[in-house]
Design a protein around this motif. Structure first.
Motif: not given
Length: 376
Positions: A15-21, A29-35, A52-54, A67-79
Motif C-alpha cells: 500500500h505504501g509503494k502504491i500511494m508513494s507512486g 505487480l510482481p507475481s505471487e511467487n515473486e512477492l 485486502i488491497l483488491q 494483478t495491476f495497480c488500479s487506475e483510480m489512483l490517478r485521480h486521488t489528487t487534483p491535477s
C-alpha cells in the motif's frame, strides 16, 4: 497471530509503494511467487495481502494477465487538467465553444486536454478509455451520434466510480439523461425558423435534418410543431434525413431531385439542419435554375460565419457558442468544488433566437394558388 501480522505487514508495505507512486497506476505487480520470494513469506500470505488491497480498490486482477495497480489512483489528487471531447475540432462552431470553455478554465487555473471523435461512437469509446488512463479532474464531452443507443455506458460508469465528474454539451446519450448537461433548445430553434417561414406565407416547407444526433431529432420536432400549430399537414415526403457519413452529399442530391420535380411536388421554402447544410441547399437550388429567395426561401441554424458571408446572407438561428462552452465549464467546476453531480441547475437549456437576413422573402398574391390563400 504471526500469520495475521505477516499478511497485514505485507499489505501495508505494498500500500505504501502504491500511494508513494513507486507502483504506478496501471502497472503490473510482481507475481505471487515473486512477492513470496522477495518478502520471504508464503504464497498464502501474499494472496491474503493482495485480497485486502483488491477489496479496497487499490489493485485489480485480470484473468490470465496478472494483478495491476488500479487506475483510480490517478485521480486521488487534483491535477488541474480538464478533458474536452468534441465531435469535430475544425468544424465551424466548435472553435468558439472551446474558446468559451478555455476562458473559464484558464481563469480558474485549469488546463485543457482536447480530443475529437469525428462523430464516431467507436472513437468516443477509445477517447474515454484513454482518458481513464490519464490524470484529469473532469470532462466536458459532446456525445457522438447521440440519437443512437450507446454501447459503452460502462466507460461513463467507470468515470463515476473514479469520481471524475463530466458534463455533456450539445446532446446526451439516452441512457444518461440524468447526467449534467448544457444544451441548446433545438426544438424551439427549428420551431422559430419554421414559424417565420409560415408567417411569410410559405406552406409547402421542406425540412432537412440529421438523423443520428439528438439535435437533428429535436429540430425535426420543432419543425413539426410549427406546421401543426399552423394547421399544415405533415408530409414525410418533404423531409430529408441524412447521416453523419453522407452529410456532404445526401442533402445536396435530394434537394436537386426535389427541385427537378418541383412542378409535380411544389415547395417554396427549406428549413435546413444547420448553416452548412443550408449552403448546400442553396447550391443545389441554383444548379437547378432556382434562386434564393426569389423562388425558394431557405433558413439555416447556428448563425455561423457562413450565414454572414454567404452570397445570400442566411436567415438562421443563433447558437450561443462561447456562452454554451463557458456555461459547461462553470457547471463542471461547481461539481468539482461541491464534490458531486447532484446539484441544482445541472441541466441547462439555452434559449435560441431567430436572426433575420436576406435568404427568405414574403410570398405575394402572384405566388399563391387559391388553396394557399384560403389556408392563410
Amino acid at each position: 497471530m504471526d500469520k495475521r501480522l505477516k499478511y497485514y505487514d505485507l499489505m501495508e508495505q505494498l500500500h505504501g509503494k502504491i500511494m508513494s507512486g513507486e507502483i504506478r497506476p496501471g502497472e503490473k505487480l510482481p507475481s505471487e511467487n515473486e512477492l513470496s520470494a522477495e518478502y520471504g513469506v508464503s504464497r498464502q500470505t501474499v494472496r491474503k495481502a493482495l485480497q485486502i488491497l483488491q477489496n479496497e480498490g487499490y489493485i485489480y486482477a485480470e484473468h490470465g494477465r496478472g494483478t495491476f495497480c488500479s487506475e483510480m489512483l490517478r485521480h486521488t489528487t487534483p491535477s488541474k487538467n480538464i478533458a474536452v471531447v468534441t465531435t469535430y475540432l475544425s468544424d465551424y462552431i466548435f472553435p468558439r465553444i472551446v474558446q468559451g470553455i478555455d476562458q473559464v478554465l484558464t481563469e480558474n487555473g485549469y488546463s485543457i486536454l482536447l480530443k475529437n471523435t469525428r462523430n464516431s461512437r467507436s472513437l468516443e469509446a477509445k477517447c474515454l478509455e484513454e482518458l481513464l488512463q490519464k490524470d484529469i479532474d473532469g470532462l466536458i464531452i459532446e456525445p457522438s451520434k447521440s440519437q443512437i443507443f450507446c454501447r459503452h455506458v460502462n466507460l461513463y460508469e467507470m468515470l463515476d466510480s473514479y469520481h471524475i465528474p463530466y458534463v455533456f454539451i450539445q446532446g446526451v446519450h439516452a441512457q444518461l439523461l440524468d447526467r449534467p448537461q448544457i444544451l441548446l433548445d433545438d426544438c424551439r430553434g427549428a420551431y422559430l425558423a419554421t414559424r417565420y417561414l409560415i408567417e411569410l406565407g410559405h406552406r409547402r416547407i421542406v425540412g432537412v435534418f440529421k438523423s443520428d444526433d439528438t439535435q437533428g431529432q429535436q429540430r425535426h420536432k420543432g419543425y413539426v410543431q410549427a406546421l401543426q400549430e399552423a394547421g399544415i399537414a405533415y408530409d414525410p415526403d418533404k423531409v430529408i434525413w441524412f447521416y453523419t457519413e453522407d452529410r456532404k452529399t445526401h442533402p445536396f442530391e435530394r434537394i436537386r431531385q426535389m427541385a427537378r420535380d418541383r412542378g409535380n411536388h411544389p415547395f417554396e421554402a427549406v428549413v435546413a439542419y444547420n448553416d452548412q447544410v443550408a449552403i448546400e441547399v442553396i447550391r443545389a437550388l441554383n444548379e437547378e435554375g432556382l434562386s434564393v429567395p426569389q423562388d425558394v426561401s431557405v433558413t439555416g441554424y447556428d448563425n455561423s460565419y457562413l450565414a454572414q458571408t454567404c452570397r445570400v446572407p442566411l436567415t438562421t438561428i443563433s447558437h450561443p457558442q462561447e456562452e454554451l462552452g463557458a456555461a459547461a465549464a462553470e457547471l463542471l467546476l461547481r461539481i468539482i468544488r461541491e464534490g458531486n453531480s447532484n446539484i441544482e441547475g445541472k441541466c441547462v437549456l439555452m434559449e435560441p433566437e431567430l436572426v433575420i437576413r436576406e435568404s427568405c422573402r414574403r410570398r405575394d398574391d402572384t405566388d399563391m394558388t387559391q388553396d394557399d390563400k384560403n389556408n392563410l
